[in-house]
Design a protein around this motif. Sequence first.
Motif, PDB file in Angstrom:
ATOM      1  N   ASP A   1     -10.391   4.376   0.064  1.00 28.45           N
ATOM      2  CA  ASP A   1      -9.897   4.880  -1.223  1.00 28.45           C
ATOM      3  C   ASP A   1      -8.402   5.147  -1.183  1.00 28.45           C
ATOM      4  OD1 ASP A   1     -12.375   4.678  -2.303  1.00 28.45           O
ATOM      5  OD2 ASP A   1     -12.715   6.820  -2.573  1.00 28.45           O
ATOM      6  N   LEU A   2      -7.928   5.775  -0.119  1.00 28.40           N
ATOM      7  CA  LEU A   2      -6.501   6.082  -0.024  1.00 28.40           C
ATOM      8  C   LEU A   2      -5.677   4.808   0.153  1.00 28.40           C
ATOM      9  CD1 LEU A   2      -6.765   9.277   2.199  1.00 28.40           C
ATOM     10  CD2 LEU A   2      -5.937   9.191  -0.157  1.00 28.40           C
ATOM     11  N   ARG A   3      -6.234   3.814   0.840  1.00 37.66           N
ATOM     12  CA  ARG A   3      -5.542   2.535   0.981  1.00 37.66           C
ATOM     13  C   ARG A   3      -5.537   1.750  -0.319  1.00 37.66           C
ATOM     14  NH1 ARG A   3      -2.175   0.272   4.089  1.00 37.66           N
ATOM     15  NH2 ARG A   3      -3.294  -1.692   4.237  1.00 37.66           N
ATOM     16  N   ALA A   4      -6.448   2.108  -1.237  1.00 42.34           N
ATOM     17  CA  ALA A   4      -6.513   1.390  -2.518  1.00 42.34           C
ATOM     18  C   ALA A   4      -5.330   1.702  -3.422  1.00 42.34           C
ATOM     19  CB  ALA A   4      -7.821   1.738  -3.247  1.00 42.34           C
ATOM     20  N   VAL A   5      -4.648   2.820  -3.167  1.00 40.49           N
ATOM     21  CA  VAL A   5      -3.483   3.168  -3.979  1.00 40.49           C
ATOM     22  C   VAL A   5      -2.343   2.223  -3.613  1.00 40.49           C
ATOM     23  CG1 VAL A   5      -1.879   4.995  -4.647  1.00 40.49           C
ATOM     24  CG2 VAL A   5      -4.229   5.572  -4.007  1.00 40.49           C
ATOM     25  N   LYS A   6      -1.824   1.515  -4.595  1.00 48.10           N
ATOM     26  CA  LYS A   6      -0.752   0.545  -4.387  1.00 48.10           C
ATOM     27  C   LYS A   6       0.490   0.968  -5.157  1.00 48.10           C
ATOM     28  CE  LYS A   6      -3.674  -2.233  -2.258  1.00 48.10           C
ATOM     29  NZ  LYS A   6      -3.613  -2.482  -0.799  1.00 48.10           N
ATOM     30  N   ILE A   7       1.622   0.438  -4.735  1.00 43.89           N
ATOM     31  CA  ILE A   7       2.853   0.617  -5.497  1.00 43.89           C
ATOM     32  C   ILE A   7       2.913  -0.501  -6.518  1.00 43.89           C
ATOM     33  CG2 ILE A   7       5.360   0.768  -5.399  1.00 43.89           C
ATOM     34  CD1 ILE A   7       3.961   3.052  -4.021  1.00 43.89           C
ATOM     35  N   VAL A   8       2.606  -0.182  -7.753  1.00 40.89           N
ATOM     36  CA  VAL A   8       2.582  -1.159  -8.835  1.00 40.89           C
ATOM     37  C   VAL A   8       3.755  -0.892  -9.765  1.00 40.89           C
ATOM     38  CG1 VAL A   8       1.254  -2.128 -10.751  1.00 40.89           C
ATOM     39  CG2 VAL A   8       0.080  -1.329  -8.695  1.00 40.89           C
ATOM     40  N   ARG A   9       4.683  -1.833  -9.816  1.00 41.29           N
ATOM     41  CA  ARG A   9       5.885  -1.668 -10.627  1.00 41.29           C
ATOM     42  C   ARG A   9       6.589  -0.358 -10.284  1.00 41.29           C
ATOM     43  NH1 ARG A   9       4.680  -1.808 -16.428  1.00 41.29           N
ATOM     44  NH2 ARG A   9       6.784  -2.561 -16.770  1.00 41.29           N
ATOM     45  N   GLY A  10       6.608  -0.063  -8.992  1.00 39.47           N
ATOM     46  CA  GLY A  10       7.357   1.081  -8.508  1.00 39.47           C
ATOM     47  C   GLY A  10       6.642   2.411  -8.578  1.00 39.47           C
TER      48      GLY A  10
ATOM     49  N   LEU B   1       2.026  14.528  -2.706  1.00 42.89           N
ATOM     50  CA  LEU B   1       0.867  14.299  -1.835  1.00 42.89           C
ATOM     51  C   LEU B   1       1.256  13.395  -0.670  1.00 42.89           C
ATOM     52  CD1 LEU B   1      -2.115  14.563  -1.140  1.00 42.89           C
ATOM     53  CD2 LEU B   1      -2.593  12.707  -2.776  1.00 42.89           C
ATOM     54  N   LYS B   2       2.039  12.367  -0.940  1.00 45.04           N
ATOM     55  CA  LYS B   2       2.492  11.490   0.142  1.00 45.04           C
ATOM     56  C   LYS B   2       3.360  12.275   1.129  1.00 45.04           C
ATOM     57  CE  LYS B   2       4.703   7.081   1.145  1.00 45.04           C
ATOM     58  NZ  LYS B   2       5.412   5.892   0.594  1.00 45.04           N
ATOM     59  N   THR B   3       4.186  13.156   0.607  1.00 43.10           N
ATOM     60  CA  THR B   3       5.004  13.994   1.479  1.00 43.10           C
ATOM     61  C   THR B   3       4.130  14.828   2.405  1.00 43.10           C
ATOM     62  OG1 THR B   3       6.762  14.128  -0.173  1.00 43.10           O
ATOM     63  CG2 THR B   3       6.740  15.834   1.517  1.00 43.10           C
ATOM     64  N   ALA B   4       3.019  15.328   1.896  1.00 44.37           N
ATOM     65  CA  ALA B   4       2.108  16.124   2.721  1.00 44.37           C
ATOM     66  C   ALA B   4       1.545  15.289   3.871  1.00 44.37           C
ATOM     67  CB  ALA B   4       0.981  16.688   1.861  1.00 44.37           C
ATOM     68  N   PHE B   5       1.214  14.034   3.587  1.00 45.33           N
ATOM     69  CA  PHE B   5       0.740  13.143   4.654  1.00 45.33           C
ATOM     70  C   PHE B   5       1.842  12.913   5.682  1.00 45.33           C
ATOM     71  CE2 PHE B   5      -2.777  12.198   1.869  1.00 45.33           C
ATOM     72  CZ  PHE B   5      -3.803  11.816   2.736  1.00 45.33           C
TER      73      PHE B   5
ATOM     74  N   SER C   1       0.834  -1.192   0.000  1.00 47.06           N
ATOM     75  CA  SER C   1       0.000   0.000   0.000  1.00 47.06           C
ATOM     76  C   SER C   1       0.874   1.248   0.000  1.00 47.06           C
ATOM     77  CB  SER C   1      -0.923   0.003   1.215  1.00 47.06           C
ATOM     78  OG  SER C   1      -1.862  -1.043   1.125  1.00 47.06           O
ATOM     79  N   TRP C   2       0.365   2.268  -0.617  1.00 46.47           N
ATOM     80  CA  TRP C   2       1.102   3.525  -0.755  1.00 46.47           C
ATOM     81  C   TRP C   2       1.103   4.300   0.561  1.00 46.47           C
ATOM     82  CZ3 TRP C   2      -1.183   8.662  -2.079  1.00 46.47           C
ATOM     83  CH2 TRP C   2      -0.216   9.577  -2.471  1.00 46.47           C
ATOM     84  N   LEU C   3      -0.037   4.322   1.250  1.00 49.12           N
ATOM     85  CA  LEU C   3      -0.150   4.979   2.547  1.00 49.12           C
ATOM     86  C   LEU C   3      -0.664   3.969   3.567  1.00 49.12           C
ATOM     87  CD1 LEU C   3      -1.899   8.341   1.515  1.00 49.12           C
ATOM     88  CD2 LEU C   3       0.512   8.050   2.114  1.00 49.12           C
ATOM     89  N   THR C   4      -0.167   4.049   4.773  1.00 47.99           N
ATOM     90  CA  THR C   4      -0.645   3.158   5.821  1.00 47.99           C
ATOM     91  C   THR C   4      -1.906   3.729   6.455  1.00 47.99           C
ATOM     92  OG1 THR C   4       0.653   4.244   7.546  1.00 47.99           O
ATOM     93  CG2 THR C   4       1.723   2.459   6.308  1.00 47.99           C
ATOM     94  N   THR C   5      -2.731   2.837   6.995  1.00 46.26           N
ATOM     95  CA  THR C   5      -3.972   3.281   7.631  1.00 46.26           C
ATOM     96  C   THR C   5      -3.716   4.214   8.815  1.00 46.26           C
ATOM     97  OG1 THR C   5      -5.115   1.271   6.929  1.00 46.26           O
ATOM     98  CG2 THR C   5      -6.089   2.503   8.750  1.00 46.26           C
ATOM     99  N   PRO C   6      -2.746   3.915   9.704  1.00 43.67           N
ATOM    100  CA  PRO C   6      -2.488   4.856  10.804  1.00 43.67           C
ATOM    101  C   PRO C   6      -2.102   6.254  10.328  1.00 43.67           C
ATOM    102  CG  PRO C   6      -1.472   2.736  11.265  1.00 43.67           C
ATOM    103  CD  PRO C   6      -1.962   2.674   9.855  1.00 43.67           C
TER     104      PRO C   6
END
Length: 559
Positions: A466-475, A446-450, A278-283
């Motif tokens: 929705d935010l947890r749905a973003v995955k790192i796919v092929r980097g 955006l990740k930096t802002a989080f 996942s791109w962002l963690t739930t916590p």
Amino acid sequence: MSAPISKSEWEKLRRESTEALPGIVAELGLPKVLLEYQGDTVAKLESGTSLLVIEKSRRIGLTWGLASYAVLRAARAKSAGGMDAMYISYSQEMTREFVDACGMWARAFNMAAMEAEEFFFADKDESGDRSIQAFRIRFASGFEIVALSSAPRTLRGKQGLVIIDEAAFVDSLKELLKAALAFLMWGGQVVVCSTHNGVDNEFNTLVQDILGGRRKGAHTRIDFDQALMQGLYQRICLVTGEEWSPEAEANWRQDIIDFYGDGADEELFCVPAMGSGSWLTTPLIEARMTVASEDAPVLRLDLPDDYLQKPELTRRSLLAPFMEELREVLEGLDEEALHAFGYDPARKKDPAVAKLLRIEKDLRRVSALTVEMRRVPFAEQKAICRDIIMAAHRLVGAAIDATGMGMNLAEDLGREFGIREDVDGAGLVWQVSLSSSWYNEHMPPLKTAFEDDTIALAKDAEHVIDLRAVKIVRGIPSIPPEREGEAGKKRHGDFAVALALAYFASRMEWREFAYRAAVRKPSRFEQKPQADESGWQDRPDETTGGFRMASLRRSRGTF
């Protein structure tokens, strides 16, 4: 990110490109010395870029191009910006190749350079004294090109241009960067280029830090296909004496991709491996959901499937409660704050999401409004978004997903509020074509802002999904095709997309125009506006902030 195109598709693409540019093949006998991506890299460094980070494919000749810049820099007098140039990589063979390339460039430039020589100097570590082999070329300018080992201590006490090649494979890039970046204090330059070596490698961390705005510096990316499009294989044919053709290039390209196999993405297409989480963690997401719901409302409109088949009066009654609630929220927006808008259209399977961010004085992005629309026709979606854009005070930009079905909506809103195509434009609407390259460039900020706590959202369980749905796919941060949720209410990361678009719009350069319109008093012969049977007043248009804006009450009467 889509897989590399097939051999037949590449052959067709290259054939069409040569047919579109007659004579390009015939000109191969007199090519430019540097290929386009090599020349662009040198141009960035000549322009004064202090830190340049380059993601690159294997064996595209970038080191050869960097050698030309090293010679140009070291051969200059100090008054012309001359300085020592140092080259570092993980293997002695690469350092020898670099110095050989510099020698070729020095002769080609007709510079006054001495013979390349080997020398040894004392270097101590915890185990005692040892000798580190290095190579150098001295110039009449008094400066030199030196190839060093990757030990960070080899840079201590030196100054000038440093090139760290295949940085992802050196023993301690983090420590090496500490020593190299000290060069910037006295006007030096640092070039860090490499093929990727995993998503968790320090090189990829450096890339993401620059893309995310955590670290200052310039970034560029050169993958295998870009190098081929800009003449790599044509140059190979020129050197080897073989005849270039689209078929030969397609065959050669496919052979290279097949050779690397599963590693082709990383070795050739600048996609770091080993990333699938996942791109962002739930916590982290929940930690940023700090805005009270009354200060950042989430309004949802869900219309029946047969909405368009219902009588107009029924359609109005279905919309009226939502429009009244929206009007109250829009009237309560902060008049002093800047705002940015993002809109991800959808029609049947997914909800359309409109996101409004407020930019506070400390540049923190705070949720002001979220609107989700399911089974809402495009005309109503456009009118709702139009109301939000018109009501948002000091709006700096509106980014709209113009991919597929969103193109028409983006065009219509762009026609009314002005289209932005670059940072110098005067319109409000950015028509964004979502792609892997767009995600790769604009999701890291955006990740930096989080991570830096510079964004605040309202608490909403579905937005976490929705935010947890973003995955790192092929980097690359991406949204997989799978949808989550129960039937009829499935989600596809829609809020994440709208938020990313709004955050993108908030980061773009903007200009603010304002004026006070002269108010014309109505004559005694003019009648006051009358309310129709639905209760909406047909009021004159009002002019605010440089745009012609109809009143909210009037715009609501369009349904």
